[in-house]
Design a protein around this motif. Structure first.
Motif, PDB file in Angstrom:
ATOM      1  N   PRO A 120       0.806  -1.231   0.000  1.00 21.21           N
ATOM      2  CA  PRO A 120       0.000   0.000   0.000  1.00 21.21           C
ATOM      3  C   PRO A 120       0.835   1.275   0.000  1.00 21.21           C
ATOM      4  O   PRO A 120       1.869   1.358   0.660  1.00 21.21           O
ATOM      5  N   GLY A 121       0.382   2.255  -0.805  1.00 23.04           N
ATOM      6  CA  GLY A 121       0.992   3.575  -0.793  1.00 23.04           C
ATOM      7  C   GLY A 121       2.448   3.619  -1.204  1.00 23.04           C
ATOM      8  O   GLY A 121       3.196   4.479  -0.746  1.00 23.04           O
ATOM      9  N   THR A 122       2.851   2.716  -2.086  1.00 19.73           N
ATOM     10  CA  THR A 122       4.273   2.601  -2.418  1.00 19.73           C
ATOM     11  C   THR A 122       4.592   2.914  -3.876  1.00 19.73           C
ATOM     12  O   THR A 122       5.508   3.687  -4.174  1.00 19.73           O
ATOM     13  N   VAL A 123       3.834   2.337  -4.809  1.00 17.55           N
ATOM     14  CA  VAL A 123       4.141   2.471  -6.238  1.00 17.55           C
ATOM     15  C   VAL A 123       3.286   3.570  -6.862  1.00 17.55           C
ATOM     16  O   VAL A 123       2.056   3.549  -6.759  1.00 17.55           O
ATOM     17  N   SER A 124       3.927   4.514  -7.504  1.00 15.09           N
ATOM     18  CA  SER A 124       3.206   5.643  -8.088  1.00 15.09           C
ATOM     19  C   SER A 124       2.487   5.256  -9.372  1.00 15.09           C
ATOM     20  O   SER A 124       2.871   4.314 -10.071  1.00 15.09           O
ATOM     21  N   CYS A 125       1.463   5.996  -9.695  1.00 20.22           N
ATOM     22  CA  CYS A 125       0.717   5.795 -10.940  1.00 20.22           C
ATOM     23  C   CYS A 125       1.596   6.140 -12.139  1.00 20.22           C
ATOM     24  O   CYS A 125       1.513   5.500 -13.195  1.00 20.22           O
ATOM     25  N   ALA A 126       2.459   7.136 -11.984  1.00 21.83           N
ATOM     26  CA  ALA A 126       3.374   7.533 -13.057  1.00 21.83           C
ATOM     27  C   ALA A 126       4.327   6.393 -13.400  1.00 21.83           C
ATOM     28  O   ALA A 126       4.610   6.132 -14.576  1.00 21.83           O
ATOM     29  N   ASP A 127       4.821   5.694 -12.384  1.00 22.71           N
ATOM     30  CA  ASP A 127       5.697   4.547 -12.626  1.00 22.71           C
ATOM     31  C   ASP A 127       4.933   3.378 -13.241  1.00 22.71           C
ATOM     32  O   ASP A 127       5.481   2.643 -14.071  1.00 22.71           O
ATOM     33  N   ILE A 128       3.685   3.203 -12.842  1.00 27.03           N
ATOM     34  CA  ILE A 128       2.863   2.137 -13.426  1.00 27.03           C
ATOM     35  C   ILE A 128       2.759   2.337 -14.938  1.00 27.03           C
ATOM     36  O   ILE A 128       2.927   1.385 -15.715  1.00 27.03           O
ATOM     37  N   ILE A 129       2.492   3.574 -15.366  1.00 26.84           N
ATOM     38  CA  ILE A 129       2.379   3.864 -16.802  1.00 26.84           C
ATOM     39  C   ILE A 129       3.689   3.537 -17.519  1.00 26.84           C
ATOM     40  O   ILE A 129       3.689   2.928 -18.593  1.00 26.84           O
ATOM     41  N   ALA A 130       4.811   3.932 -16.925  1.00 28.48           N
ATOM     42  CA  ALA A 130       6.118   3.719 -17.555  1.00 28.48           C
ATOM     43  C   ALA A 130       6.443   2.228 -17.694  1.00 28.48           C
ATOM     44  O   ALA A 130       6.938   1.782 -18.738  1.00 28.48           O
ATOM     45  N   ILE A 131       6.149   1.451 -16.659  1.00 28.32           N
ATOM     46  CA  ILE A 131       6.409   0.000 -16.713  1.00 28.32           C
ATOM     47  C   ILE A 131       5.474  -0.664 -17.717  1.00 28.32           C
ATOM     48  O   ILE A 131       5.887  -1.514 -18.513  1.00 28.32           O
ATOM     49  N   ALA A 132       4.208  -0.263 -17.704  1.00 27.20           N
ATOM     50  CA  ALA A 132       3.215  -0.849 -18.613  1.00 27.20           C
ATOM     51  C   ALA A 132       3.563  -0.586 -20.071  1.00 27.20           C
ATOM     52  O   ALA A 132       3.341  -1.433 -20.946  1.00 27.20           O
ATOM     53  N   ALA A 133       4.132   0.593 -20.356  1.00 27.11           N
ATOM     54  CA  ALA A 133       4.540   0.925 -21.725  1.00 27.11           C
ATOM     55  C   ALA A 133       5.660  -0.003 -22.181  1.00 27.11           C
ATOM     56  O   ALA A 133       5.663  -0.484 -23.326  1.00 27.11           O
ATOM     57  N   ARG A 134       6.634  -0.253 -21.312  1.00 27.09           N
ATOM     58  CA  ARG A 134       7.730  -1.167 -21.646  1.00 27.09           C
ATOM     59  C   ARG A 134       7.198  -2.579 -21.870  1.00 27.09           C
ATOM     60  O   ARG A 134       7.523  -3.243 -22.863  1.00 27.09           O
ATOM     61  N   ASP A 135       6.346  -3.042 -20.951  1.00 29.76           N
ATOM     62  CA  ASP A 135       5.808  -4.396 -21.070  1.00 29.76           C
ATOM     63  C   ASP A 135       4.961  -4.564 -22.328  1.00 29.76           C
ATOM     64  O   ASP A 135       4.987  -5.618 -22.973  1.00 29.76           O
ATOM     65  N   SER A 136       4.220  -3.527 -22.697  1.00 23.29           N
ATOM     66  CA  SER A 136       3.401  -3.566 -23.910  1.00 23.29           C
ATOM     67  C   SER A 136       4.276  -3.737 -25.151  1.00 23.29           C
ATOM     68  O   SER A 136       3.929  -4.469 -26.083  1.00 23.29           O
ATOM     69  N   THR A 137       5.412  -3.048 -25.154  1.00 19.18           N
ATOM     70  CA  THR A 137       6.349  -3.146 -26.272  1.00 19.18           C
ATOM     71  C   THR A 137       6.896  -4.564 -26.395  1.00 19.18           C
ATOM     72  O   THR A 137       6.914  -5.150 -27.484  1.00 19.18           O
ATOM     73  N   VAL A 138       7.321  -5.114 -25.275  1.00 20.31           N
ATOM     74  CA  VAL A 138       7.895  -6.466 -25.267  1.00 20.31           C
ATOM     75  C   VAL A 138       6.859  -7.515 -25.670  1.00 20.31           C
ATOM     76  O   VAL A 138       7.144  -8.420 -26.470  1.00 20.31           O
ATOM     77  N   LEU A 139       5.648  -7.390 -25.151  1.00 19.99           N
ATOM     78  CA  LEU A 139       4.592  -8.376 -25.418  1.00 19.99           C
ATOM     79  C   LEU A 139       4.191  -8.435 -26.885  1.00 19.99           C
ATOM     80  O   LEU A 139       3.661  -9.441 -27.348  1.00 19.99           O
ATOM     81  N   THR A 140       4.443  -7.363 -27.624  1.00 19.53           N
ATOM     82  CA  THR A 140       4.104  -7.351 -29.052  1.00 19.53           C
ATOM     83  C   THR A 140       5.333  -7.587 -29.937  1.00 19.53           C
ATOM     84  O   THR A 140       5.285  -7.376 -31.151  1.00 19.53           O
ATOM     85  N   GLY A 141       6.428  -8.023 -29.311  1.00 19.25           N
ATOM     86  CA  GLY A 141       7.609  -8.402 -30.082  1.00 19.25           C
ATOM     87  C   GLY A 141       8.714  -7.376 -30.133  1.00 19.25           C
ATOM     88  O   GLY A 141       9.714  -7.557 -30.834  1.00 19.25           O
ATOM     89  N   GLY A 142       8.560  -6.275 -29.390  1.00 22.58           N
ATOM     90  CA  GLY A 142       9.538  -5.202 -29.424  1.00 22.58           C
ATOM     91  C   GLY A 142      10.646  -5.370 -28.405  1.00 22.58           C
ATOM     92  O   GLY A 142      10.716  -6.379 -27.699  1.00 22.58           O
ATOM     93  N   PRO A 143      11.517  -4.379 -28.315  1.00 20.97           N
ATOM     94  CA  PRO A 143      12.671  -4.452 -27.407  1.00 20.97           C
ATOM     95  C   PRO A 143      12.278  -4.252 -25.951  1.00 20.97           C
ATOM     96  O   PRO A 143      11.213  -3.702 -25.655  1.00 20.97           O
ATOM     97  N   SER A 144      13.162  -4.680 -25.065  1.00 23.32           N
ATOM     98  CA  SER A 144      12.974  -4.430 -23.640  1.00 23.32           C
ATOM     99  C   SER A 144      14.009  -3.413 -23.172  1.00 23.32           C
ATOM    100  O   SER A 144      14.980  -3.140 -23.875  1.00 23.32           O
ATOM    101  N   TRP A 145      13.788  -2.842 -22.015  1.00 18.69           N
ATOM    102  CA  TRP A 145      14.755  -1.935 -21.407  1.00 18.69           C
ATOM    103  C   TRP A 145      14.470  -1.862 -19.917  1.00 18.69           C
ATOM    104  O   TRP A 145      13.371  -2.193 -19.461  1.00 18.69           O
ATOM    105  N   GLU A 146      15.473  -1.474 -19.162  1.00 19.16           N
ATOM    106  CA  GLU A 146      15.284  -1.257 -17.734  1.00 19.16           C
ATOM    107  C   GLU A 146      14.605   0.090 -17.555  1.00 19.16           C
ATOM    108  O   GLU A 146      15.095   1.106 -18.061  1.00 19.16           O
ATOM    109  N   VAL A 147      13.471   0.100 -16.868  1.00 19.51           N
ATOM    110  CA  VAL A 147      12.725   1.345 -16.671  1.00 19.51           C
ATOM    111  C   VAL A 147      13.235   2.052 -15.413  1.00 19.51           C
ATOM    112  O   VAL A 147      13.097   1.524 -14.312  1.00 19.51           O
ATOM    113  N   PRO A 148      13.818   3.238 -15.552  1.00 20.47           N
ATOM    114  CA  PRO A 148      14.178   4.011 -14.358  1.00 20.47           C
ATOM    115  C   PRO A 148      12.904   4.349 -13.578  1.00 20.47           C
ATOM    116  O   PRO A 148      11.913   4.785 -14.175  1.00 20.47           O
ATOM    117  N   LEU A 149      12.918   4.139 -12.275  1.00 19.30           N
ATOM    118  CA  LEU A 149      11.718   4.299 -11.456  1.00 19.30           C
ATOM    119  C   LEU A 149      11.965   5.265 -10.304  1.00 19.30           C
ATOM    120  O   LEU A 149      13.093   5.614  -9.992  1.00 19.30           O
TER     121      LEU A 149
END
Length: 332
Positions: A120-149
Motif C-alpha cells: 500500500p501507498g508505495t508504487v506511483s501511478c506515473a511509474d505504473i504507466i512507464a512500466i506498462a509501456a515497456r511491457d506492452s512493447t515487449v509483449l508485441t515483439g519489441g525491445p525491452s529496457w530497464e525502466v528508471p523508477l
C-alpha cells in the motif's frame, strides 16, 4: 584494521550504487531498482496484469504506449493524464488529443489495485504507466529496457498543456520537431519514437484531409500511395465515420517491428505526421531508411529514446505524492 575499513567502505558504496548510476533530471533521481526493497514484486505484478489484457485485446499494448507519451509531454511523466475532473482539477482527458481516443484507464486502475494490496501507498501511478509501456512493447515483439523508477504523482493536471504540447497528427514536421525539442528530445528521438506507430490504430478523423484534397490546391495528395488511399476511402468517407479505426501499420499491425518505416518508403504512412518524416527533412529521411533496413538498430534506439522520454521532468523525493487512486489526488 585498514583492510577492514576499506572493505566496509566498498560495501557502503555498493549499497548506494543505484543512486550513483541513476538518471538525474530536474534535481530528481530515477533508477530501475527503486522498488527492490519496498515492493519487490511491483514489476512482476504490472507485467502480469498487462499480459492478460494484451492477450485479450492486442490493441491495448498501443494504447498503454500512447498513454505514456501523452503523460510525459504534459508537465513531465507525473501521472497527471490519469486524473479525473474534480472541483479543483480539469482533466487532461478532455483535451483535443485525448478526447474520445486515449484509453487504458481501467487497466491502470486494475494494476494500481493489485499493487495497493501487495504494498500500500508505495508504487506511483506515473511509474505504473512507464512500466506498462515497456511491457506492452515487449509483449508485441519489441525491445525491452530497464525502466528508471521513482516518479511520484502530480496533484494537478493541465488541460492547456495537453492541448498545446502534444504533437497533432496533421502537424508540420517543424512543429512536431519543435515540440519534441521543448521536451529535451532530438530528431533521432522523434523518428525512433514515431516507430511506436508500428502497432495500434488511428481514427478516420485524424487523416481524412489526406484522402480528399482538403489542402485546397486542386491536386490529390501524392504523398499517399493512391491504391492505399483508395482502400482507406472505403471506410473513411468525406463526412461521417469519424471514429472508424485503421491500422497505423497495414502490413503487421499487431507486431512491434520496423514495417512502419518500410511503409514510409512506399508512401503508405497513415498520418501526415508519419509521412513528413520521409519528405520534409534530410536527416529524418536518412533515419527512416536506416531503421527500415535494420530492425535491430531501430529497437536499440527506440529503447534508448523511451528511457529518455520517460525521464522528462519527474516529480521525486518530497515533490508530488503516491496516489491511492490514480484518478484522484489524496485527501490531506
Amino acid at each position: 584494521m585498514s583492510l577492514s575499513m576499506s572493505f566496509i567502505m566498498f560495501l557502503s558504496l555498493f549499497a548506494f550504487a543505484p543512486l550513483c548510476f541513476s538518471h538525474k533530471n530536474n534535481g530528481g533521481y530515477l533508477y530501475p531498482q527503486f522498488y527492490d526493497h519496498s515492493c519487490p514484486k511491483a514489476q512482476e505484478i504490472v507485467k502480469s496484469v498487462v499480459a492478460k489484457a494484451v492477450a485479450k485485446e492486442t490493441r491495448m499494448a498501443a494504447s498503454l504506449l500512447r498513454l505514456h507519451f501523452h503523460d510525459c509531454f504534459v508537465k513531465g511523466c507525473d501521472g497527471s493524464i490519469l486524473l479525473d475532473s474534480s472541483a479543483t482539477i480539469i482533466s487532461e482527458k478532455r483535451s483535443n488529443p485525448n478526447k474520445n481516443s486515449i484509453r487504458g484507464f481501467k487497466l491502470i486502475d486494475e494494476i494500481k489495485s493489485a499493487l495497493e494490496k501487495e504494498c500500500p501507498g508505495t508504487v506511483s501511478c506515473a511509474d505504473i504507466i512507464a512500466i506498462a509501456a515497456r511491457d506492452s512493447t515487449v509483449l508485441t515483439g519489441g525491445p525491452s529496457w530497464e525502466v528508471p523508477l521513482g516518479r511520484r504523482d502530480s496533484r494537478s493536471a493541465s488541460l492547456s498543456g495537453s492541448n498545446n504540447d502534444i504533437p497533432a497528427p496533421n502537424s508540420t514536421f517543424q512543429i512536431i520537431l519543435t515540440k519534441f525539442k521543448l521536451q529535451g528530445l532530438n530528431i533521432v528521438d522523434l523518428v525512433a519514437l514515431s516507430g511506436s506507430h508500428t502497432i495500434g490504430n488511428s481514427r478516420c478523423t485524424s487523416f481524412r484531409q489526406r484522402l480528399y484534397n482538403q489542402s485546397g490546391n486542386g491536386q490529390p495528395d501524392y504523398s499517399v500511395d493512391q491504391s492505399y488511399a483508395t482502400q482507406l476511402r472505403t471506410r473513411c468517407p468525406r463526412s461521417g465515420g469519424d471514429q472508424n479505426l485503421f491500422f497505423l501499420d497495414s502490413v503487421s499491425p499487431t507486431m512491434f517491428d520496423n514495417f512502419y518505416f518500410k511503409n514510409l518508403l512506399v508512401n503508405k504512412g497513415l498520418l501526415n505526421s508519419d509521412e513528413v518524416l520521409f519528405t520534409k527533412s534530410k536527416k529524418s529521411m536518412e533515419l527512416v531508411n536506416e531503421y527500415a533496413q535494420n530492425n535491430e538498430l531501430f529497437f536499440k534506439q527506440f529503447a534508448k529514446s523511451m528511457v529518455k522520454m520517460g525521464s522528462i521532468s519527474p516529480l521525486t523525493r518530497s515533490r508530488g505524492e503516491i496516489r491511492k487512486s490514480c484518478r484522484r489526488v489524496n485527501s490531506h
